[in-house]
Design an enzyme around this catalytic site. Structure first.
Site, PDB file in Angstrom:
ATOM      1  N   TYR A  43       0.828  -1.215   0.000  1.00  0.00           N
ATOM      2  CA  TYR A  43       0.000   0.000   0.000  1.00  0.00           C
ATOM      3  C   TYR A  43       0.860   1.261   0.000  1.00  0.00           C
ATOM      4  CZ  TYR A  43      -4.487  -2.227  -0.057  1.00  0.00           C
ATOM      5  OH  TYR A  43      -5.581  -2.932  -0.490  1.00  0.00           O
TER       6      TYR A  43
ATOM      7  N   GLN B 108     -15.644   3.755  -6.785  1.00  0.00           N
ATOM      8  CA  GLN B 108     -14.989   2.594  -6.176  1.00  0.00           C
ATOM      9  C   GLN B 108     -13.497   2.874  -6.006  1.00  0.00           C
ATOM     10  OE1 GLN B 108     -16.667  -1.186  -8.324  1.00  0.00           O
ATOM     11  NE2 GLN B 108     -16.948   0.571  -9.653  1.00  0.00           N
TER      12      GLN B 108
ATOM     13  N   HIS C  28     -15.124   2.549  -1.371  1.00  0.00           N
ATOM     14  CA  HIS C  28     -14.029   1.673  -0.946  1.00  0.00           C
ATOM     15  C   HIS C  28     -12.965   2.397  -0.128  1.00  0.00           C
ATOM     16  CE1 HIS C  28     -15.080  -1.332  -4.424  1.00  0.00           C
ATOM     17  NE2 HIS C  28     -15.981  -1.287  -3.478  1.00  0.00           N
TER      18      HIS C  28
ATOM     19  N   CYS D 224      -6.148   2.609  12.667  1.00  0.00           N
ATOM     20  CA  CYS D 224      -5.730   1.545  13.577  1.00  0.00           C
ATOM     21  C   CYS D 224      -6.458   0.271  13.146  1.00  0.00           C
ATOM     22  CB  CYS D 224      -6.104   1.917  15.011  1.00  0.00           C
ATOM     23  SG  CYS D 224      -5.910   0.530  16.142  1.00  0.00           S
TER      24      CYS D 224
ATOM     25  N   CYS E 220      -0.323   1.856  16.385  1.00  0.00           N
ATOM     26  CA  CYS E 220      -1.303   2.840  16.840  1.00  0.00           C
ATOM     27  C   CYS E 220      -0.802   3.490  18.129  1.00  0.00           C
ATOM     28  CB  CYS E 220      -2.636   2.130  17.098  1.00  0.00           C
ATOM     29  SG  CYS E 220      -3.859   3.190  17.884  1.00  0.00           S
TER      30      CYS E 220
ATOM     31  N   GLY F 204     -16.066   3.612 -16.573  1.00  0.00           N
ATOM     32  CA  GLY F 204     -14.776   2.964 -16.295  1.00  0.00           C
ATOM     33  C   GLY F 204     -14.822   1.903 -15.223  1.00  0.00           C
TER      34      GLY F 204
ATOM     35  N   SER G  30     -15.770  -2.350 -14.531  1.00  0.00           N
ATOM     36  CA  SER G  30     -16.071  -3.644 -15.163  1.00  0.00           C
ATOM     37  C   SER G  30     -17.419  -4.191 -14.692  1.00  0.00           C
ATOM     38  CB  SER G  30     -14.960  -4.640 -14.837  1.00  0.00           C
ATOM     39  OG  SER G  30     -14.794  -4.734 -13.438  1.00  0.00           O
TER      40      SER G  30
ATOM     41  N   PRO H 270     -14.416   1.775 -22.948  1.00  0.00           N
ATOM     42  CA  PRO H 270     -14.011   1.293 -24.274  1.00  0.00           C
ATOM     43  C   PRO H 270     -14.406  -0.171 -24.502  1.00  0.00           C
ATOM     44  CG  PRO H 270     -12.075   1.801 -22.899  1.00  0.00           C
ATOM     45  CD  PRO H 270     -13.289   2.158 -22.097  1.00  0.00           C
TER      46      PRO H 270
ATOM     47  N   ALA I  73     -12.801   7.511 -20.892  1.00  0.00           N
ATOM     48  CA  ALA I  73     -13.551   8.523 -20.138  1.00  0.00           C
ATOM     49  C   ALA I  73     -12.984   9.920 -20.370  1.00  0.00           C
ATOM     50  CB  ALA I  73     -13.523   8.171 -18.650  1.00  0.00           C
TER      51      ALA I  73
HETATM   52  N1  APR Z   1     -11.949   5.010 -19.730  1.00  0.00           N
HETATM   53  C1  APR Z   1     -13.037   4.301 -19.343  1.00  0.00           C
HETATM   54  N2  APR Z   1     -12.980   3.004 -18.989  1.00  0.00           N
HETATM   55  C2  APR Z   1     -11.782   2.399 -19.042  1.00  0.00           C
HETATM   56  C3  APR Z   1     -10.616   3.066 -19.438  1.00  0.00           C
HETATM   57  C4  APR Z   1     -10.734   4.437 -19.808  1.00  0.00           C
HETATM   58  N3  APR Z   1      -9.668   5.151 -20.208  1.00  0.00           N
HETATM   59  N4  APR Z   1      -9.576   2.195 -19.372  1.00  0.00           N
HETATM   60  C5  APR Z   1     -10.073   1.034 -18.933  1.00  0.00           C
HETATM   61  N5  APR Z   1     -11.413   1.134 -18.734  1.00  0.00           N
HETATM   62  C6  APR Z   1     -12.356   0.144 -18.234  1.00  0.00           C
HETATM   63  C7  APR Z   1     -11.992  -1.284 -18.520  1.00  0.00           C
HETATM   64  O1  APR Z   1     -12.494  -1.682 -19.793  1.00  0.00           O
HETATM   65  C8  APR Z   1     -12.713  -2.026 -17.379  1.00  0.00           C
HETATM   66  O2  APR Z   1     -14.042  -2.344 -17.769  1.00  0.00           O
HETATM   67  O3  APR Z   1     -12.360   0.248 -16.834  1.00  0.00           O
HETATM   68  C9  APR Z   1     -12.758  -0.978 -16.260  1.00  0.00           C
HETATM   69  C10 APR Z   1     -11.829  -1.271 -15.084  1.00  0.00           C
HETATM   70  O4  APR Z   1     -12.264  -2.455 -14.479  1.00  0.00           O
HETATM   71  P1  APR Z   1     -11.623  -2.988 -13.092  1.00  0.00           P
HETATM   72  O5  APR Z   1     -10.137  -2.989 -13.185  1.00  0.00           O
HETATM   73  O6  APR Z   1     -12.333  -4.270 -12.783  1.00  0.00           O
HETATM   74  O7  APR Z   1     -11.986  -1.842 -12.057  1.00  0.00           O
HETATM   75  P2  APR Z   1     -13.272  -1.623 -11.195  1.00  0.00           P
HETATM   76  O8  APR Z   1     -14.507  -1.928 -11.973  1.00  0.00           O
HETATM   77  O9  APR Z   1     -13.133  -0.272 -10.597  1.00  0.00           O
HETATM   78  O10 APR Z   1     -13.087  -2.700 -10.051  1.00  0.00           O
HETATM   79  C11 APR Z   1     -13.913  -2.628  -8.925  1.00  0.00           C
HETATM   80  O11 APR Z   1     -12.542  -4.185  -7.744  1.00  0.00           O
HETATM   81  O12 APR Z   1     -10.295  -4.353  -7.998  1.00  0.00           O
HETATM   82  C12 APR Z   1     -11.302  -4.153  -7.059  1.00  0.00           C
HETATM   83  O13 APR Z   1     -11.628  -2.839  -5.146  1.00  0.00           O
HETATM   84  C13 APR Z   1     -11.124  -2.801  -6.454  1.00  0.00           C
HETATM   85  O14 APR Z   1     -12.505  -0.845  -6.585  1.00  0.00           O
HETATM   86  C14 APR Z   1     -12.043  -1.940  -7.324  1.00  0.00           C
HETATM   87  C15 APR Z   1     -13.172  -2.921  -7.657  1.00  0.00           C
END
Ligand code: APR
Length: 255
Positions: A70, A104, A122, A130, A150, A190, A192, A217, A234
Site C-alpha cells: 500500500y 470505487q 471503498h 488503527c 497505533c 470505467g 467492469s 471502451p 472517459a
Molecule cells: N476510460 C473508461 N474506462 C476504461 C478506461 C478508460 N480510459 N480504461 C479502462 N477502462 C475500463 C476497462 O475496460 C474495465 O471495464 O475500466 C474498467 C476497469 O475495471 P476494473 O479494473 O475491474 O476496475 P473496477 O470496476 O473499478 O473494479 C472494482 O474491484 O479491484 C477491485 O476494489 C477494487 O474498486 C475496485 C473494484
C-alpha cells in the site's frame, strides 16, 4: 482520438434530468496513470495475487507485506493528477439539482478535480487507520516498526480502504443505493461492473427506469442493459458530453 458522437436524445435526456447518479471505477483513473487494481500487481509485486494483498487475512498473515504494497500504491496515487474525465464530471455536477458521484476508487482524484458530492465506497488510500480500533491516525515515527503502531493501543496501522471480504461503510452504501433508485440518469464510467455491491447500482437504476449510460471502451455485463453505450476512454467521452451539452444550451439560449 476523434470527438465521439453523443446522441441528441441523450443530450435531451440530460438537459431535462434533475437527479443524476454516477458510478466510477478504475478505468477513469487509468488515464491519470493509476494502474487498475489487477494491473497493479506487476513488477516487484508480480508474484502476488490481489487476494494476497487486499484482504484482512493477508494483513493478519503478513502485515509488513501488505503495508509495503500500500505504501507503494500510495506513492503512485500521490503523483497522479486528475484527468479530463475527472474534470468533466466536476463540471457536470454544477448543472443538476441532485448529483451523487459514487466511486470505487480510493485515489481521491474526484475531489482533487473539484467534485463535491463524492461517495467513496471503498475508502481513501491516503488515510491510515488503527487495525483494531478503526480510528484515524495522522502520523507516526518514520524509523519505527513496519507497519507502524497505533499510538493509543499499539496495534498495527492499516490503510483506510475496504478490503475484499469487508463490509462497505453503511452510510455510503445507503446513499449510493438511494441515488441509484431515485435518479433520472445514471452514468457508469470505467468500471467492469464485476465487484459487488457497487456493480449492482446501474442495474438498480435500470430497474427504477433511469436512463443508464455506460462509458467504457470495452463491453461489460452492463452493456446489454445500458440505454446508451459511449465506447471510448472517459477522458475523451466525458469532455465531449460536456461540450455537447454546452452547444445544446447555446442553441436554445439557456443553461
Ligand atoms: N476510460 C473508461 N474506462 C476504461 C478506461 C478508460 N480510459 N480504461 C479502462 N477502462 C475500463 C476497462 O475496460 C474495465 O471495464 O475500466 C474498467 C476497469 O475495471 P476494473 O479494473 O475491474 O476496475 P473496477 O470496476 O473499478 O473494479 C472494482 O474491484 O479491484 C477491485 O476494489 C477494487 O474498486 C475496485 C473494484
Amino acid at each position: 482520438m476523434p470527438n465521439p458522437t453523443i446522441p441528441d436524445e441523450l443530450i435531451c435526456r440530460l438537459r431535462h434530468a434533475e437527479r443524476v447518479a454516477v458510478l466510477t471505477g478504475a478505468g477513469i483513473s487509468a488515464e491519470s496513470g493509476v494502474p487498475t487494481f489487477r494491473d497493479a500487481v506487476t513488477g516487484l509485486w508480480a508474484h502476488y495475487r490481489p487476494e494476497d494483498l487486499a484482504t484482512p487475512e493477508a494483513y493478519a498473515r503478513d502485515p509488513q507485506l501488505v503495508w509495503n504494497w500500500y505504501q507503494w500504491r500510495r506513492g503512485l496515487v500521490a503523483q497522479a493528477q486528475p484527468n479530463a474525465g475527472h474534470i468533466a464530471l466536476a463540471q457536470l455536477e454544477a448543472r443538476f439539482p441532485a448529483w451523487t458521484l459514487i466511486t470505487q476508487n480510493v485515489d481521491n482524484l474526484h475531489r482533487r478535480a473539484g467534485s463535491r458530492h463524492v461517495v467513496a465506497l471503498h475508502g481513501d488510500i491516503a488515510r491510515t487507520l488503527c487495525s483494531v480500533e478503526g480510528i484515524e491516525v495522522a502520523d507516526w515515527p518514520a524509523d519505527g516498526p513496519v507497519p507502524p503502531r497505533c499510538p493509543h493501543c499499539g496495534a498495527g496501522l492499516r490503510p483506510g480502504v475496504v478490503w475484499f471480504g469487508e463490509d462497505l461503510p453503511h452510510a455510503a452504501i445507503d446513499t449510493a443505493f438511494r441515488a441509484a433508485e431515485t435518479c433520472d440518469v445514471f452514468l457508469c464510467v470505467g468500471t467492469s461492473t464485476l465487484v459487488y455491491p457497487a456493480a449492482e447500482l446501474p442495474f438498480v437504476a435500470h430497474r427504477h427506469r433511469a436512463c443508464v449510460v455506460e462509458i467504457n471502451p470495452d463491453e461489460t455485463p452492463l452493456s446489454p442493459v445500458a440505454d446508451y453505450r459511449l465506447a471510448g476512454p472517459a477522458g475523451v467521452v466525458l469532455p465531449a458530453l460536456v461540450e455537447a451539452l454546452a452547444m445544446a444550451d447555446a442553441v436554445t439560449g439557456q443553461a
